[in-house]
Write a protein that holds these residues in place. Sequence first.
Motif, PDB file in Angstrom:
ATOM      1  N   ILE A  64     -40.825  89.005 -70.338  1.00 45.34           N
ATOM      2  CA  ILE A  64     -39.928  88.399 -71.303  1.00 45.34           C
ATOM      3  C   ILE A  64     -39.084  89.512 -71.917  1.00 45.34           C
ATOM      4  O   ILE A  64     -39.613  90.458 -72.492  1.00 45.34           O
ATOM      5  N   ASN A  65     -37.778  89.381 -71.747  1.00 44.61           N
ATOM      6  CA  ASN A  65     -36.838  90.348 -72.297  1.00 44.61           C
ATOM      7  C   ASN A  65     -36.117  89.717 -73.475  1.00 44.61           C
ATOM      8  O   ASN A  65     -35.628  88.593 -73.380  1.00 44.61           O
ATOM      9  N   ILE A  66     -36.052  90.457 -74.580  1.00 43.72           N
ATOM     10  CA  ILE A  66     -35.404  90.001 -75.797  1.00 43.72           C
ATOM     11  C   ILE A  66     -34.142  90.839 -75.964  1.00 43.72           C
ATOM     12  O   ILE A  66     -34.224  92.065 -76.114  1.00 43.72           O
ATOM     13  N   VAL A  67     -32.980  90.184 -75.903  1.00 42.25           N
ATOM     14  CA  VAL A  67     -31.712  90.915 -75.893  1.00 42.25           C
ATOM     15  C   VAL A  67     -30.730  90.345 -76.916  1.00 42.25           C
ATOM     16  O   VAL A  67     -30.858  89.206 -77.350  1.00 42.25           O
ATOM     17  N   GLY A  68     -29.734  91.155 -77.245  1.00 41.40           N
ATOM     18  CA  GLY A  68     -28.660  90.721 -78.122  1.00 41.40           C
ATOM     19  C   GLY A  68     -27.599  89.947 -77.363  1.00 41.40           C
ATOM     20  O   GLY A  68     -27.654  89.805 -76.128  1.00 41.40           O
ATOM     21  N   GLU A  69     -26.625  89.469 -78.092  1.00 38.89           N
ATOM     22  CA  GLU A  69     -25.603  88.621 -77.488  1.00 38.89           C
ATOM     23  C   GLU A  69     -24.739  89.349 -76.468  1.00 38.89           C
ATOM     24  O   GLU A  69     -24.353  88.759 -75.457  1.00 38.89           O
ATOM     25  N   GLN A  70     -24.446  90.602 -76.698  1.00 27.20           N
ATOM     26  CA  GLN A  70     -23.608  91.340 -75.749  1.00 27.20           C
ATOM     27  C   GLN A  70     -24.319  91.476 -74.400  1.00 27.20           C
ATOM     28  O   GLN A  70     -23.718  91.235 -73.346  1.00 27.20           O
ATOM     29  N   GLU A  71     -25.600  91.833 -74.423  1.00 23.91           N
ATOM     30  CA  GLU A  71     -26.348  91.959 -73.169  1.00 23.91           C
ATOM     31  C   GLU A  71     -26.539  90.591 -72.518  1.00 23.91           C
ATOM     32  O   GLU A  71     -26.420  90.446 -71.300  1.00 23.91           O
ATOM     33  N   MET A  72     -26.802  89.556 -73.316  1.00 27.16           N
ATOM     34  CA  MET A  72     -26.975  88.222 -72.752  1.00 27.16           C
ATOM     35  C   MET A  72     -25.670  87.750 -72.115  1.00 27.16           C
ATOM     36  O   MET A  72     -25.688  87.133 -71.052  1.00 27.16           O
ATOM     37  N   GLU A  73     -24.555  88.044 -72.741  1.00 32.89           N
ATOM     38  CA  GLU A  73     -23.276  87.658 -72.158  1.00 32.89           C
ATOM     39  C   GLU A  73     -23.066  88.356 -70.815  1.00 32.89           C
ATOM     40  O   GLU A  73     -22.607  87.741 -69.849  1.00 32.89           O
ATOM     41  N   ARG A  74     -23.438  89.641 -70.747  1.00 33.81           N
ATOM     42  CA  ARG A  74     -23.303  90.383 -69.489  1.00 33.81           C
ATOM     43  C   ARG A  74     -24.160  89.738 -68.399  1.00 33.81           C
ATOM     44  O   ARG A  74     -23.702  89.500 -67.282  1.00 33.81           O
ATOM     45  N   ILE A  75     -25.404  89.411 -68.710  1.00 33.63           N
ATOM     46  CA  ILE A  75     -26.324  88.791 -67.746  1.00 33.63           C
ATOM     47  C   ILE A  75     -25.819  87.406 -67.346  1.00 33.63           C
ATOM     48  O   ILE A  75     -25.835  87.038 -66.171  1.00 33.63           O
ATOM     49  N   HIS A  76     -25.368  86.632 -68.323  1.00 33.43           N
ATOM     50  CA  HIS A  76     -24.871  85.275 -68.083  1.00 33.43           C
ATOM     51  C   HIS A  76     -23.678  85.295 -67.129  1.00 33.43           C
ATOM     52  O   HIS A  76     -23.586  84.471 -66.201  1.00 33.43           O
ATOM     53  N   LEU A  77     -22.781  86.249 -67.349  1.00 32.23           N
ATOM     54  CA  LEU A  77     -21.600  86.378 -66.497  1.00 32.23           C
ATOM     55  C   LEU A  77     -21.987  86.854 -65.098  1.00 32.23           C
ATOM     56  O   LEU A  77     -21.523  86.314 -64.091  1.00 32.23           O
ATOM     57  N   GLU A  78     -22.888  87.835 -65.041  1.00 34.84           N
ATOM     58  CA  GLU A  78     -23.303  88.393 -63.744  1.00 34.84           C
ATOM     59  C   GLU A  78     -24.031  87.367 -62.877  1.00 34.84           C
ATOM     60  O   GLU A  78     -23.774  87.268 -61.677  1.00 34.84           O
ATOM     61  N   TRP A  79     -24.932  86.597 -63.462  1.00 33.66           N
ATOM     62  CA  TRP A  79     -25.780  85.715 -62.670  1.00 33.66           C
ATOM     63  C   TRP A  79     -25.289  84.282 -62.574  1.00 33.66           C
ATOM     64  O   TRP A  79     -25.617  83.580 -61.620  1.00 33.66           O
ATOM     65  N   MET A  80     -24.556  83.817 -63.578  1.00 33.40           N
ATOM     66  CA  MET A  80     -24.114  82.417 -63.578  1.00 33.40           C
ATOM     67  C   MET A  80     -22.601  82.289 -63.499  1.00 33.40           C
ATOM     68  O   MET A  80     -22.085  81.181 -63.429  1.00 33.40           O
ATOM     69  N   ASP A  81     -21.920  83.412 -63.584  1.00 32.36           N
ATOM     70  CA  ASP A  81     -20.459  83.442 -63.593  1.00 32.36           C
ATOM     71  C   ASP A  81     -19.907  82.593 -64.735  1.00 32.36           C
ATOM     72  O   ASP A  81     -18.883  81.929 -64.602  1.00 32.36           O
ATOM     73  N   LEU A  82     -20.625  82.621 -65.875  1.00 31.99           N
ATOM     74  CA  LEU A  82     -20.215  81.874 -67.055  1.00 31.99           C
ATOM     75  C   LEU A  82     -19.991  82.845 -68.214  1.00 31.99           C
ATOM     76  O   LEU A  82     -20.842  83.695 -68.480  1.00 31.99           O
ATOM     77  N   PRO A  83     -18.871  82.723 -68.915  1.00 33.48           N
ATOM     78  CA  PRO A  83     -18.609  83.622 -70.038  1.00 33.48           C
ATOM     79  C   PRO A  83     -19.459  83.246 -71.253  1.00 33.48           C
ATOM     80  O   PRO A  83     -19.945  82.119 -71.369  1.00 33.48           O
TER      81      PRO A  83
END
Length: 168
Positions: free
Chosen positions: A51-70
């Motif tokens: 379980i990784n706990i991240v801030g919004e900037q890192e979550m946005e990066r992951i969301h964009l990388e894996w789901m192609d969603l901003p």
Amino acid sequence: MATEFEIEEVPATANSFVQQAFSEVSTEELTRLVDFAFNKLYLSPATELSINIVGEQEMERIHLEWMDLPGSTDVMSFPMDEMTEGTADELAEGMLGDIVLCPPVAARQGADAGHSTSDELCLLTVHGILHCLGYDHATAEEEAEMFGIQRSILEEFLGRPAPVETRH
């Protein structure tokens, strides 16, 4: 149970909302919840989950990388061994996968739904576990099944009604 947590360091310059959201992360509570959920889903205590706990900037990066969603999101799940629930006679075991949680998003969603950040993080953790097991909510039937299991686990774990799910 082999649950590993990785918590992103919150910069001292982060605003008070972000600092408060991260301060409400209880790895002890989430560990107990994962253990409880594994038991209910007939997963071996040896099953591995990160379980990784991240801030919004890192979550946005992951969301964009894996789901192609901003934009950031609340939780993302990355299944590993394509596990499914076990049975009372045969517990499932393996590498369940990775869950990524974003406390600032959880704090906003919890507030909007009328419950605590802690409750929202519990909901998102169970939600992530179920996604790692192959559950989804793309159709009304899938949502009813997944959210029903999620609600049942949370109500029994919390000893009260489960927090209300956020629907995207």
